[in-house]
Design an enzyme around this catalytic site. Structure first.
Site, PDB file in Angstrom:
ATOM      1  N   LYS A  25       0.863  -1.190   0.000  1.00 11.25           N
ATOM      2  CA  LYS A  25       0.000   0.000   0.000  1.00 11.25           C
ATOM      3  C   LYS A  25       0.894   1.234   0.000  1.00 11.25           C
ATOM      4  O   LYS A  25       1.897   1.279   0.725  1.00 11.25           O
ATOM      5  CB  LYS A  25      -0.904  -0.024   1.235  1.00 11.25           C
ATOM      6  CG  LYS A  25      -1.943   1.096   1.279  1.00 11.25           C
ATOM      7  CD  LYS A  25      -2.876   0.949   2.493  1.00 11.25           C
ATOM      8  CE  LYS A  25      -3.969   2.014   2.520  1.00 11.25           C
ATOM      9  NZ  LYS A  25      -4.887   1.844   3.674  1.00 11.25           N
TER      10      LYS A  25
ATOM     11  N   SER B  68      -9.853   1.818   2.655  1.00  7.48           N
ATOM     12  CA  SER B  68      -8.949   2.560   1.816  1.00  7.48           C
ATOM     13  C   SER B  68      -7.900   1.706   1.097  1.00  7.48           C
ATOM     14  O   SER B  68      -7.292   2.162   0.133  1.00  7.48           O
ATOM     15  CB  SER B  68      -8.219   3.598   2.668  1.00  7.48           C
ATOM     16  OG  SER B  68      -7.388   2.957   3.616  1.00  7.48           O
TER      17      SER B  68
ATOM     18  N   SER C 258     -10.178  -0.489   6.943  1.00  4.36           N
ATOM     19  CA  SER C 258      -9.568  -0.314   5.619  1.00  4.36           C
ATOM     20  C   SER C 258      -8.817  -1.523   5.078  1.00  4.36           C
ATOM     21  O   SER C 258      -8.368  -1.514   3.933  1.00  4.36           O
ATOM     22  CB  SER C 258      -8.622   0.887   5.631  1.00  4.36           C
ATOM     23  OG  SER C 258      -9.359   2.082   5.524  1.00  4.36           O
TER      24      SER C 258
END
Lengths: 496, 502, 98
Positions: A80, A155, A179
């Site tokens: 990420k 997210s 997330s």
């Protein structure tokens, strides 16, 4: 010939160790798939082709020299874009950090490197991890491999899409209010938020420091456990890191034995607002768990009603402070017009660099921390946090783990909720209490909603530093479901 | 607006003081990261992701800094909080890498203490007890250099340059309670407090407390109220007060300024003011002062500090002798008056005097050198006594050279100046520069003979028994020998030559 | 409640150092009002006896030994800076002429 991208992390690591195929071949297979399909998905913000191949080559050399290899040696992982990686662009999904190249590795990144894993590149996310759909990225939305018109969750939507789309065997994400778990649920992957403090936050760009936690994405529970083990454990760079060793999660994921285990179903996490298919698949799983020998009990957590409100005060408050540093003075974007003074340059830079959701939350946080409102908002929210932790403590007296749906709904259409922040926030209703209390949570796929043929996830919650319990339940349920389905759920996704 | 004299001001108003002192700790590393704290490094080289506030970085708390602040708190007779948290103070400023400062808000590590300070007055001295409100830990900011514009100051600069080497150096902020009832003595009380605090902190060994390097900085809060009034007046905060003398001057000039404002019927503006070393005045700070909204909240990246009782007890048992106790002990040992002791304390040289005596010097001589010649030089160089580049041992050495007759007082001053100038040790300087008192009688007698032939009238007077006239001849001899002769010796040889006796 | 007033919003935006356009001020005014109404719910359930929770785990006293570690070089430190001069970060003028 075997499609190396379809293998689990365990299969890849075993195959490399036994010489069935090389780490370079595995890496190339994934890089090829990324270049072939990611234009449709937009999971990757930066593919580190050179770095990945040179790391894979090192792994092969190590193997050829007969040196010891890590458990996940040669296994590709997508990172990420919230984790710093030395020499690799890191943006946190924000235009304000476009082009920033960190001079240091986050602990998660350095541990994966030390474990001989192959870091493929940085994947998309909602800007600074604010969102549940990855639509808030400054670099365009990521699409769900199951249906390209739908969101991959957020997210950590780049992470979930990369794993669900077979572009990476594993991925790391971060979870502040859901997330990791919500994107895992809506993409049919496994996602784990470890106990707060279980994985170092050093080098992970902060959203809400007291809630943020890094964790793994995988296509199996065991793969997730292996990555969690690599990432986890004490780090002296993070004061909130737990000094005790990582619980025996790999063993737990393999145990498949639920006899005598008490599983609590949280009464408050169901009912109105939950998609019918989500609730029925959840009930099916409860039945399976019972068949596996677990004792099912109902538990009540009345304070969960206030969790969303508390979360949307604490998170924006901490974020308003954490994001202050993006001011155009030391790194990242600087918008300077004419002879503007420093206050104007900061304000113009932040106006240009941040997206709408980030601005909204900074404003809410700024408001909630202001002297006249602190007690009513931030102070009260912290008290609600105490109540939620107390609810969990009581529930864990009755049950070893708790379960609920991960998300009330399956993947929604891109654009469907972008103009309604409150509707978007409701996505995290089941996952938020876990972050507020700092306990562990996992989402694993339990089937496709018959109404829309999209994946549904089940959440398993375990007490602080008892993460092995959720792996034990997840591993056993996954095995039973696989047996029932005959093939992994992701095999039913469209071919890309 | 009319100007009032200091004394006039005091006939109508009485001052209320509050002092905030920041002390930079002398830990090896910064408070939240492992960067060195060394002073004077190349810009932006003592920096890392943490103290540059890079995305993703996290603070970790320096144990030595916590220990140091607890020791300061204990020495100031404070309570040590059994549980306290760091807090974020949020405001945007380019010298602050994270745009918040990690500090403490309503939970300081130490609180509710006091410090007794000796303030000089006509009768010698009075002990004034200064209440300590709180002692808390925070991080320093980076250093700004303002460029362009005409003045080199922040106002009107075209741009500024930032060096973050100082960002993250541990700071301890010590805040007094309201100091009331000091009247005329307010400036002296302020100075005596800062001086005593400096001695206390130095004595603990937790800071270099060099005001000229900024490792001890003082902000002075001052308000005036009409004599007899119960209500406090509006206060100003004067920053940038960076020497003991300035503390006194700043309080004095702010008292006079506020008195003039109030006297003309105007109101004192609550504001930050800056002290001007050049003329001792204060001037208003930021022009666009807005009500500060710091949005304090507990620092989530650092865990609460909960020193256990055993640790605190251990630190307390290891505290060095308190300066007040030390003062009493030394005053008794040296056998000097209150007044003499005060002047030693106020010079900031008590440790220097003690060390000089320990190096073998007589106490009166040690005081004489530090309070006299060395204080004069320090003043001239605008330095603190302890930063003069002469050690107590070297001062003792100079004094022993006097005792042995190698140097006289005048030559000793030359040697001291040379030591401070970096020309070597006293012995080296005496040898290299041929400064020893001339004790070779032949040379002296020759000089005396010359002087005798040049002043027949004076010689006649001496021979008549007017011995006081000898001064002129002795002076001539001293001049001829460039002061290297011992005047007593010259006198003795002169009388022998002339066949007179004293 | 209520929308946040324009003045309140402008003050918040100034505190947060974000220039907002007229359009943003209008949209945020209603959105933030709605959100703040909704989160105000936390006040319903709390009382003075509840201890606020600032940290997820009840740990205390995590300290670092005072040992010097690795710093960045000057060029690493300044590598990402929008503007530099004399080995320092160059920032716009801080205050206007008085």
């Amino acid at each position: 010939m075997t499609d190396l991208t379809k293998l689990t992390a365990v299969e890849i690591a075993t195959g490399i160790k036994s010489g069935d195929f090389s780490a370079v071949a595995v890496t190339k297979a994934h890089l090829d798939r990324i270049s072939r399909i990611d234009s449709k998905i937009n999971a990757f913000l930066h593919v580190d082709t050179e770095g990945a191949l040179s790391q894979a080559k090192l792994v092969d050399e190590k193997r050829d020299a007969g040196k010891a290899l890590g458990d996940l040696a040669g296994v590709p992982v997508a990172v990420k874009d919230i984790f710093t990686q030395k020499g690799v662009p890191t943006t946190a999904g924000s235009k304000i950090l476009e082009g920033w190249i960190p001079p240091y590795d986050s602990t998660v990144v350095s541990r994966m490197k030390q474990a001989d894993m192959v870091l493929l590149g940085k994947v998309n996310m909602d800007e600074f991890a604010m969102g549940s759909s990855t639509e808030n990225s400054g670099y365009g939305p990521t699409r769900n491999p199951w249906d390209l018109d739908r969101i991959p969750g957020g997210s950590s939507g780049g992470s979930s899409a990369a794993v669900a789309g077979f572009m990476s065997s594993l991925a790391v994400g971060t979870d502040t209010g859901g997330s990791i778990r919500q994107p895992a649920a809506v993409t049919g992957t496994v996602g784990v938020k470890p106990t707060y403090g279980g994985v170092s936050r050093y080098g992970m760009i902060a959203l809400a420091s007291s809630l943020d936690q890094a964790g793994p994405f995988a296509r199996t529970v065991l793969d997730a456990a292996l990555l969690h083990k690599v990432m986890g454990g004490h780090d002296h760079h993070d004061s909130t890191s737990i000094s005790a060793p990582v619980p025996p999660i790999v063993e737990a994921a393999k145990s498949l034995d639920l006899k005598g285990m008490k599983i609590g179903v949280v009464k408050e996490l169901s009912g109105e607002g939950y998609q019918a298919g989500v609730l029925s698949l959840f009930q099916d799983s409860v039945a399976i768990l019972k068949d596996l020998g677990a004792q099912i009990v109902e538990v009540s957590c009345p304070s969960f009603e206030y969790a969303l409100a508390a979360y949307y005060l604490i998170q924006p408050s901490e974020c308003s402070s954490n994001l202050a540093r993006f001011d155009g003075m030391r790194y990242g974007m600087r918008v300077a017009e004419g002879n503007a003074g420093v206050e104007e340059v900061m304000s113009a830079t932040r106006a240009a660099g941040f997206g709408a959701e980030v601005k909204r939350r900074i404003m809410i946080g700024t408001y909630a921390l202001s002297s006249g409102y602190y007690d009513a908002y931030y102070g009260s929210a912290q008290k609600v946090r105490t109540l939620i932790a107390q609810d969990y403590a009581k529930a864990f007296q009755k049950a070893d783990v708790l379960i609920s749906p991960t998300s009330p709904v399956t993947a929604f259409k891109i654009g469907e909720k972008t103009n309604d922040p409150m509707a978007m926030y409701l996505n995290d209703i089941c996952t938020i209490p876990v972050n507020l209390a700092g306990i562990g949570g996992m989402s694993l796929p339990i089937g496709l909603d018959p109404a829309d043929s999209l994946p549904v996830g089940l959440q398993v919650m375990s007490p602080v530093m008892q993460d092995d319990r959720m792996y034990r339940v997840g591993g056993a349920l996954e095995a039973a479901l696989l047996n029932h389905w005959g093939a992994p759920l992701l095999d039913r996704a469209q071919q890309l | 607006m009319t100007n009032l004299s200091f004394d006039d001001a005091l006939t109508r108003f009485e001052p209320t003081l509050g002092l905030e002192v920041h002390v930079e700790l002398n830990t090896a590393t910064k408070v939240f990261c492992a960067c060195p704290t060394s002073f004077g490094s190349e810009p932006n080289t003592n920096v890392c992701p943490v103290c540059l506030g890079l995305p993703g970085s996290l603070p970790t708390l320096n144990e030595k800094a916590v220990e140091s602040i607890i020791r300061i708190g204990l020495a100031l007779n404070c309570q040590i909080a059994p549980w306290s948290r760091m807090a974020r103070k949020n405001y945007f400023y380019p010298d602050m890498p994270k745009d918040f400062q990690i500090s403490q808000y309503d939970e300081p590590i130490c609180f509710d203490g006091y410090l007794d300070v000796l303030v000089p007055d006509q009768d010698g001295s009075t002990t004034v007890r200064i209440g300590i409100e709180r002692v808390h830990l925070e991080e320093d900011t980076g250093k700004l250099t303002h460029a362009g514009g005409s003045t080199g100051r922040i106002h009107g600069a075209d741009y500024s340059l930032v060096d973050y080497n100082r960002a993250g150096i541990p700071l301890v902020e010590i805040v007094t309670k309201v100091i009331d009832g000091t009247k005329h003595a307010a400036p002296l009380v302020a100075k005596a407090y800062v001086s005593a605090l400096r001695d206390l902190v130095r004595n603990l060994g937790v800071s270099d407390v060099r005001m000229e390097e900024g490792s001890l900085r003082c902000d002075a809060n001052l308000s005036l109220k009409p004599i007899g009034s119960e209500t406090l007046g509006t206060r100003t905060e004067t920053k940038n007060v960076n020497s003991l003398r300035s503390v006194e001057r700043a309080v004095r000039s702010e008292m006079v300024r506020q008195a003039a404002v109030l006297d003309s019927g105007q109101k004192v503006r609550q504001e930050t003011r800056h002290f001007q070393e050049s003329d001792g005045s204060t001037s208003p700070g930021r022009s666009k002062e807005q009500a500060e909204e710091y949005r304090y909240f507990p620092e989530p990246d650092l865990l609460p500090i909960a020193p256990d009782a055993a640790w605190v007890a251990k630190l307390k048992s290891e505290l060095p002798e308190a300066p007040a106790a030390k003062r009493e002990r030394l005053q008794a040992a040296w056998g000097i008056s209150d007044f003499e002791m005060i002047s030693v304390i106020n010079s900031g040289g008590i440790d220097l005097v003690e060390k000089t005596i320990a190096a073998g010097c007589d106490q009166a001589a040690a005081r004489k050198w530090w309070m006299g010649e060395l204080s004069r030089i320090a003043n001239e160089l605008d330095q603190e006594l302890e930063s003069l580049s002469i050690s107590p041992k070297q001062v003792a050495e100079v004094e022993s050279l006097i005792q042995s007759g190698t140097l006289n007082d005048k030559l000793a001053r030359v040697v001291i100046a040379a030591v401070i100038n970096g020309e070597g040790s006293p012995a080296e300087i005496v040898a290299n520069q041929n400064l020893a008192v001339v004790s070779d009688d032949t040379a002296l007698l020759a000089a005396i003979d010359v002087a005798i032939t040049q002043s027949p009238d004076v010689v006649a007077k001496i021979k008549e028994g007017k011995l006081q006239a000898a001064g002129a001849v002795i002076g001539a001899v001293m001049k001829a020998t460039k002061g290297q002769a011992d005047a007593a010796k010259v006198r003795q040889l002169l009388f022998e030559r002339l066949g007179v006796s004293e | 409640m209520s929308n946040l007033s324009r003045a309140e919003l402008e003050n918040l935006a100034k505190l947060a150092r974000i220039n907002l356009t007229d359009e943003e001020l209008t949209i945020f005014g209603s959105q933030l009002g709605l959100i703040l109404d909704s989160v105000a719910k936390v006040q319903e359930v709390v009382n003075d006896s509840i201890v606020p929770m600032s940290h997820a785990l009840p740990m205390t006293n995590v300290f670092r030994p005072d040992v010097v570690g690795q710093s960045l070089s000057n060029s690493e430190a300044l590598a990402a800076a929008p503007s530099t001069q004399d080995h320092r970060f160059k920032v716009p003028r801080i205050l206007d002429e008085e």
